[in-house]
Design a protein around this motif. Sequence first.
Motif, PDB file in Angstrom:
ATOM      1  N   VAL A   1       0.850  -1.204   0.000  1.00 17.15           N
ATOM      2  CA  VAL A   1       0.000   0.000   0.000  1.00 17.15           C
ATOM      3  C   VAL A   1       0.885   1.254   0.000  1.00 17.15           C
ATOM      4  CG1 VAL A   1      -1.747   1.317   1.277  1.00 17.15           C
ATOM      5  CG2 VAL A   1      -1.910  -1.183   1.169  1.00 17.15           C
ATOM      6  N   GLY A   2       1.926   1.239   0.840  1.00 17.71           N
ATOM      7  CA  GLY A   2       2.839   2.388   0.913  1.00 17.71           C
ATOM      8  C   GLY A   2       3.469   2.679  -0.442  1.00 17.71           C
ATOM      9  N   LYS A   3       3.840   1.633  -1.155  1.00 17.05           N
ATOM     10  CA  LYS A   3       4.473   1.814  -2.473  1.00 17.05           C
ATOM     11  C   LYS A   3       3.489   2.450  -3.459  1.00 17.05           C
ATOM     12  CE  LYS A   3       7.279  -0.733  -5.795  1.00 17.05           C
ATOM     13  NZ  LYS A   3       6.448  -0.988  -6.965  1.00 17.05           N
ATOM     14  N   ARG A   4       2.232   1.982  -3.418  1.00 18.45           N
ATOM     15  CA  ARG A   4       1.230   2.557  -4.317  1.00 18.45           C
ATOM     16  C   ARG A   4       0.984   4.032  -3.999  1.00 18.45           C
ATOM     17  NH1 ARG A   4      -3.677  -0.924  -6.022  1.00 18.45           N
ATOM     18  NH2 ARG A   4      -2.702  -2.682  -7.057  1.00 18.45           N
ATOM     19  N   VAL A   5       1.052   4.361  -2.702  1.00 17.61           N
ATOM     20  CA  VAL A   5       0.852   5.762  -2.302  1.00 17.61           C
ATOM     21  C   VAL A   5       2.019   6.617  -2.806  1.00 17.61           C
ATOM     22  CG1 VAL A   5       0.717   7.309  -0.299  1.00 17.61           C
ATOM     23  CG2 VAL A   5      -0.692   5.233  -0.386  1.00 17.61           C
ATOM     24  N   LEU A   6       3.237   6.086  -2.719  1.00 19.56           N
ATOM     25  CA  LEU A   6       4.391   6.823  -3.264  1.00 19.56           C
ATOM     26  C   LEU A   6       4.228   7.042  -4.766  1.00 19.56           C
ATOM     27  CD1 LEU A   6       7.435   5.132  -1.428  1.00 19.56           C
ATOM     28  CD2 LEU A   6       6.421   7.381  -0.973  1.00 19.56           C
ATOM     29  N   GLU A   7       3.478   6.132  -5.408  1.00 20.45           N
ATOM     30  CA  GLU A   7       3.252   6.257  -6.861  1.00 20.45           C
ATOM     31  C   GLU A   7       2.040   7.137  -7.187  1.00 20.45           C
ATOM     32  OE1 GLU A   7       5.164   1.806  -7.659  1.00 20.45           O
ATOM     33  OE2 GLU A   7       2.989   2.075  -7.724  1.00 20.45           O
ATOM     34  N   GLY A   8       1.401   7.673  -6.118  1.00 14.35           N
ATOM     35  CA  GLY A   8       0.340   8.647  -6.357  1.00 14.35           C
ATOM     36  C   GLY A   8      -1.074   8.207  -6.019  1.00 14.35           C
ATOM     37  N   GLU A   9      -1.242   6.949  -5.551  1.00 16.09           N
ATOM     38  CA  GLU A   9      -2.605   6.502  -5.232  1.00 16.09           C
ATOM     39  C   GLU A   9      -3.050   7.001  -3.857  1.00 16.09           C
ATOM     40  OE1 GLU A   9      -4.039   2.512  -5.985  1.00 16.09           O
ATOM     41  OE2 GLU A   9      -2.319   2.179  -7.314  1.00 16.09           O
ATOM     42  N   GLU A  10      -4.336   6.969  -3.651  1.00 16.20           N
ATOM     43  CA  GLU A  10      -4.921   7.366  -2.366  1.00 16.20           C
ATOM     44  C   GLU A  10      -4.851   6.127  -1.453  1.00 16.20           C
ATOM     45  OE1 GLU A  10      -7.515   7.854   0.690  1.00 16.20           O
ATOM     46  OE2 GLU A  10      -8.200   6.547  -0.945  1.00 16.20           O
ATOM     47  N   PRO A  11      -4.434   6.282  -0.164  1.00 16.16           N
ATOM     48  CA  PRO A  11      -4.148   5.109   0.675  1.00 16.16           C
ATOM     49  C   PRO A  11      -5.304   4.120   0.854  1.00 16.16           C
ATOM     50  CG  PRO A  11      -3.461   7.142   1.786  1.00 16.16           C
ATOM     51  CD  PRO A  11      -4.106   7.554   0.509  1.00 16.16           C
ATOM     52  N   VAL A  12      -6.501   4.613   1.179  1.00 17.62           N
ATOM     53  CA  VAL A  12      -7.597   3.669   1.462  1.00 17.62           C
ATOM     54  C   VAL A  12      -7.996   2.928   0.185  1.00 17.62           C
ATOM     55  CG1 VAL A  12      -9.941   3.436   2.371  1.00 17.62           C
ATOM     56  CG2 VAL A  12      -8.366   5.095   3.394  1.00 17.62           C
ATOM     57  N   ALA A  13      -8.051   3.648  -0.947  1.00 19.94           N
ATOM     58  CA  ALA A  13      -8.382   3.000  -2.227  1.00 19.94           C
ATOM     59  C   ALA A  13      -7.312   1.963  -2.566  1.00 19.94           C
ATOM     60  CB  ALA A  13      -8.473   4.051  -3.334  1.00 19.94           C
ATOM     61  N   ALA A  14      -6.044   2.295  -2.314  1.00 19.29           N
ATOM     62  CA  ALA A  14      -4.953   1.355  -2.613  1.00 19.29           C
ATOM     63  C   ALA A  14      -5.087   0.098  -1.746  1.00 19.29           C
ATOM     64  CB  ALA A  14      -3.606   2.031  -2.378  1.00 19.29           C
ATOM     65  N   ALA A  15      -5.451   0.278  -0.477  1.00 20.39           N
ATOM     66  CA  ALA A  15      -5.596  -0.881   0.419  1.00 20.39           C
ATOM     67  C   ALA A  15      -6.765  -1.755  -0.023  1.00 20.39           C
ATOM     68  CB  ALA A  15      -5.791  -0.413   1.861  1.00 20.39           C
TER      69      ALA A  15
ATOM     70  N   VAL B   1      -1.074   4.015   9.996  1.00 21.53           N
ATOM     71  CA  VAL B   1      -1.793   4.715  11.077  1.00 21.53           C
ATOM     72  C   VAL B   1      -3.257   4.972  10.691  1.00 21.53           C
ATOM     73  CG1 VAL B   1       0.324   5.911  11.808  1.00 21.53           C
ATOM     74  CG2 VAL B   1      -1.300   7.108  10.357  1.00 21.53           C
ATOM     75  N   ILE B   2      -3.613   4.755   9.422  1.00 20.82           N
ATOM     76  CA  ILE B   2      -4.967   5.088   8.950  1.00 20.82           C
ATOM     77  C   ILE B   2      -5.907   3.901   9.226  1.00 20.82           C
ATOM     78  CG2 ILE B   2      -6.342   5.783   6.932  1.00 20.82           C
ATOM     79  CD1 ILE B   2      -3.631   6.768   5.674  1.00 20.82           C
ATOM     80  N   ALA B   3      -6.907   4.141  10.082  1.00 24.27           N
ATOM     81  CA  ALA B   3      -7.783   3.043  10.520  1.00 24.27           C
ATOM     82  C   ALA B   3      -8.457   2.340   9.341  1.00 24.27           C
ATOM     83  CB  ALA B   3      -8.829   3.579  11.493  1.00 24.27           C
ATOM     84  N   ASP B   4      -8.896   3.097   8.326  1.00 20.71           N
ATOM     85  CA  ASP B   4      -9.595   2.466   7.196  1.00 20.71           C
ATOM     86  C   ASP B   4      -8.653   1.613   6.334  1.00 20.71           C
ATOM     87  OD1 ASP B   4     -11.972   3.496   7.996  1.00 20.71           O
ATOM     88  OD2 ASP B   4     -12.047   5.120   6.514  1.00 20.71           O
TER      89      ASP B   4
END
Length: 202
Positions: free
Chosen positions: A40-54, A81-84
């Motif tokens: 998930v962290g890698k996808r966020v570094l690539e520009g995705e939104e964290p909850v959608a990536a998870a 740290v994001i509950a969702d």
Amino acid sequence: MSFTVAIDGPAAAGKGTVSRAVAAHFGLAHLDTGLLYRAVGKRVLEGEEPVAAARALRAEDLDAPGLRTPAVAQAASRVAVIADVREALVDFQRAFARRAGGAVLDGRDIGTVICPEAEVKLFVTASAECRAERRFKELKESGHEAEFEGVLADVRARDARDSERATAPLKPAKDAVRIDTSDMTIDQAVACAISAVDSARA
Ligand code: CDP
Ligand code: CDP
């Protein structure tokens, strides 16, 4: 019948090494749950939104190259740290834990949140200096540029973020067996873990 071994602890304590050895010894499947947060962290570094990536995460994503870098580790601990984000990853982990042949899961909240009913709970830890020394050695050996002080600061930042977050913070379950690997060889740490599992199966 399922049999679950939950292994938690801070970065570079030896959780992965111990988990793989326990899984191989007892013929159990193994899930490194840190890979979920890293993916998930890698996808966020690539520009995705964290909850959608998870929510979009697939088992195949756990094999993606480049999940073991320090930048991805920090990104993982920020999305963790994001509950969702955590909520989106629960079902996959619990289904894995309930596999018919039994399973070992390692992470931060396996014994406390994901599998509070696990037959065996281990809390594998070591001093921050010792863990940073191990990560520093790994980075050097894999040809990465690294400075010990920087690796130690990264380990401490992640320890603080993981332990102080409101949702599923890193902490030992009340009934966890604590294994401090600071002065142990890998073989000694593995032997401790195997003996804890043996006691639970007896
Ligand atoms: O999974 P986790 O981040 O907790 O740690 P790991 O990847 O299993 O171990 C981090 C590093 O420490 C690896 O290079 C292990 O070989 C090493 N290690 C060690 O030197 N002594 C131990 N008792 C356990 C692990
Ligand atoms: O291998 P190492 O111990 O350095 O890290 P990891 O186990 O791959 O975990 C990376 C990050 O994911 C951690 O710093 C935590 O913030 C997060 N994580 C978590 O919150 N819960 C888990 N069950 C596993 C990892």
